[in-house]
Design a protein around this motif. Structure first.
Motif, short mmCIF file in Angstrom:
data_model
loop_
_atom_site.label_atom_id
_atom_site.label_comp_id
_atom_site.label_asym_id
_atom_site.label_seq_id
_atom_site.Cartn_x
_atom_site.Cartn_y
_atom_site.Cartn_z
N LEU A 253 12.68 -26.06 23.84
CA LEU A 253 12.03 -25.05 23.00
C LEU A 253 10.62 -25.51 22.60
O LEU A 253 9.68 -24.70 22.56
N ALA A 254 10.49 -26.80 22.30
CA ALA A 254 9.17 -27.33 21.94
C ALA A 254 8.19 -27.21 23.10
O ALA A 254 7.01 -26.86 22.90
N LYS A 255 8.67 -27.47 24.30
CA LYS A 255 7.80 -27.34 25.47
C LYS A 255 7.36 -25.90 25.66
O LYS A 255 6.18 -25.62 25.92
N ALA A 256 8.32 -24.97 25.50
CA ALA A 256 7.98 -23.54 25.63
C ALA A 256 6.99 -23.13 24.55
O ALA A 256 6.06 -22.34 24.80
N LEU A 257 7.15 -23.67 23.36
CA LEU A 257 6.26 -23.33 22.24
C LEU A 257 4.84 -23.81 22.51
O LEU A 257 3.86 -23.08 22.30
N VAL A 258 4.70 -25.04 23.00
CA VAL A 258 3.38 -25.59 23.30
C VAL A 258 2.74 -24.86 24.48
O VAL A 258 1.54 -24.56 24.48
N LYS A 259 3.55 -24.56 25.46
CA LYS A 259 3.03 -23.94 26.70
C LYS A 259 2.60 -22.49 26.48
O LYS A 259 1.56 -22.06 26.98
N ASN A 260 3.41 -21.73 25.72
CA ASN A 260 3.18 -20.28 25.60
C ASN A 260 2.75 -19.82 24.22
O ASN A 260 2.59 -18.63 24.00
#
Length: 540
Positions: free
Chosen positions: A194-201
């Motif tokens: 979720l953190a990766k998705a948050l940073v990416k998008n």
């Protein structure tokens, strides 16, 4: 699943079990779970790590307690009050240290008979000294189920709702989609995704399902034991022949519906395909997963046995936990006889193979999640008899050398895949040259050999285009025939082995192919007996 785990732990603690061994890599989640158990049973929590020693209520009691033996001496005084001792990563200290083992064993005996306390070992590796085997009870902390995953996602996203420049979609549909994609991961892994998705998008939405799935594949691959297999663009129609097996599988698909459950139907256990290499067993596993719309996990038993002593048992337990966590799912064990080759001979591995085999058998028999086991085997004589008895698999099918009807279907499927019109080719002649009329009784080309002949013919046809007179030349029947005739069939090279396999299948396995029309007219043609698929004569 977590509720069942908590209930079981509470029963064992109340029954004065002195040592529980919790097998998990989710250290923080395990601590949260036991804090809840401690509150429920009115027992305080004392943790121990090699870096902080004994810790009570967030405070280090004495830095000297980082020494394990000193910690046990201090723990004896603490154990006089109702306490749950959580020992983190204790396995290296117990590995080969007779003094540590003896000291811990004596502490466990004292807590069982004289103190209202229990010890909980929390570790990602399953290593139990023989001296402690009768003192320890092993439990697996289950991975978060769908409901718990939803809670993890909501808790994570709540912290970012309303932040400038961040868009968080917490609609039930999005939470459901994200949770289903994340099932099978631990809490930290879910939060990392979720953190990766948050940073990416700069937000979290339904589009992040693909991000989670890709991360999930990487995490599964890191285990070295399981592998996510992509089944995109596959279906049962891409399998040439094996109609009897396909009918059986389509029947089983409906068994996963709620209507079937209410009707009293249990989830299917699995199927084993035994047969000649190159006849489509592995393709069946991939196609079934696509047709049933279930994730396909390939379990590599060979890798299960890799690593240091004790890691093999941990590997298989982790793998089976993952398989159940992502259910409904299909677990594919390819060439299972190779992975179980050491079963029954404990001379070289100390009985590890036998123990792992027992773990696998017990799981197959008693698993409570909808996990369908799809096993394939080429050498039936290498399989332990316990694996073949009724109850392990719903059915055992034999995949024989393809019949004329199946070879025709295989040829058409591969020609269409090469973007060629099958009507341009003399299919009847290709079927004849790939069968017993050309090669002799009991010898036919496998599906893999037919595919290879098509690709070889394609290369030959392309090479001929270098001739100016044939610059527009395309592959034709003669190219494929020549490639077939250059082949050394597996059925010829391993004739005796395949004949033994077919003899076994006549009595012990259902044929995967439908029976050929049994009219006297086609029983014998040009002095050659009709080609048939071997196996028990059962049509579905």
């Amino acid at each position: 699943m977590l509720q069942d785990f908590v209930k079981e732990v509470e029963y064992l603690i109340r029954a004065r079990y002195s040592i529980l061994y919790i097998f998990t890599s989710e250290e923080e989640r395990a601590l949260d779970v036991f804090q809840g158990i401690g509150a429920s049973l009115n027992k305080r929590i004392v943790t121990w790590t090699a870096t902080k020693g004994l810790v009570l209520n967030g405070e280090e009691l004495d830095h000297k307690s980082t020494d394990f033996r000193i910690a046990l001496t201090m723990a004896e005084d603490l154990a006089k009050e109702p306490t749950l001792f959580l020992w983190f990563d204790l396995h290296p200290l117990l590995r080969g240290s007779h003094v540590n083992i003896r000291t811990f064993r004596e502490f466990a005996q004292k807590t069982r008979t004289g103190f209202p306390s229990n010890s909980i070992i929390i570790a990602p590796s399953l290593e139990i000294p023989v001296e402690l085997q009768h003192e320890i009870t092993i439990l697996d902390l289950p991975l978060p189920d769908l409901d718990e995953v939803k809670q993890i996602i909501r808790s994570f996203t709540d912290a970012y709702v309303g932040r400038p420049g961040v868009v968080i979609d917490q609609s039930p549909e999005v939470i459901e989609a994200l949770a289903r994609a994340a099932v099978g991961l631990g809490r930290n892994e879910i939060e990392n995704c979720l953190a990766k998705a948050l940073v990416k998008n700069r937000g979290i939405s339904a589009s992040d399902v693909s991000t989670i799935l890709e991360e999930k594949k990487q995490i599964v691959r890191k285990s070295g034991v399981l592998e996510y297999i992509s089944t995109e663009s596959l279906n049962l129609e891409q399998i040439g022949g094996l109609e009897n097996l396909k009918r059986w599988l389509l029947r089983r698909k409906a068994s996963y519906s709620e209507e079937a459950r209410q009707f009293g139907i249990q989830w299917p256990k699995g199927v084993m395909l035994v047969g000649v290499p190159g006849c489509g067993k592995s393709l069946c596993a991939k196609s079934v997963a696509a047709a049933w719309q279930m994730p396909l996990l390939r379990l590599d038993l060979g890798r299960v046995f890799a690593g240091i002593v004790g890691s093999s048992e941990a590997n298989i337990r982790s793998a089976l936990m993952m398989c159940e966590a992502v259910s409904p799912s299909i677990v594919w064990i390819d060439e299972i006889e190779k992975g179980l080759s050491g079963v029954g001979s404990g001379f070289s591995d100390g009985g590890v193979a036998t123990r792992i085999f027992g773990t696998l058998l017990t799981w197959m028999q008693e698993k409570k999640s909808p996990v369908f086991v799809f096993a394939t085997a080429n050498k039936i004589e290498q399989l332990p008899a316990e694996l073949l008895r009724k109850g392990r698999f719903d059915e055992i099918f034999f995949v024989d050398l393809p019949t004329p009807e199946e070879r025709e279907e295989i040829l058409k499927i591969h020609l269409e895949r090469l973007k060629r019109n099958p009507a341009r080719f003399d299919i009847d002649r290709l079927v004849e040259v790939s069968g017993e009329k050309y090669w002799g009784e009991g010898i036919r080309l496998t599906g893999a050999e037919i595919e290879a002949s098509l690709h070889e013919g394609l290369i030959d046809a392309f090479a001929k285009r270098s001739n100016p007179e044939e610059k527009d030349r395309d592959i034709d029947t003669e190219d494929i025939l020549l490639a077939m005739q250059r082949t050394v069939p597996l059925a010829k090279a391993r004739r005796e082995e395949i004949e033994k396999l077919r003899s076994w299948a006549k009595e012990f396995a259902v044929r995967a192919s439908l029976a050929s029309p049994a009219s006297p007219a086609n029983a014998v043609a040009d002095g050659v007996a009709r080609e048939e698929a071997v196996g028990r004569n059962i049509d579905f």
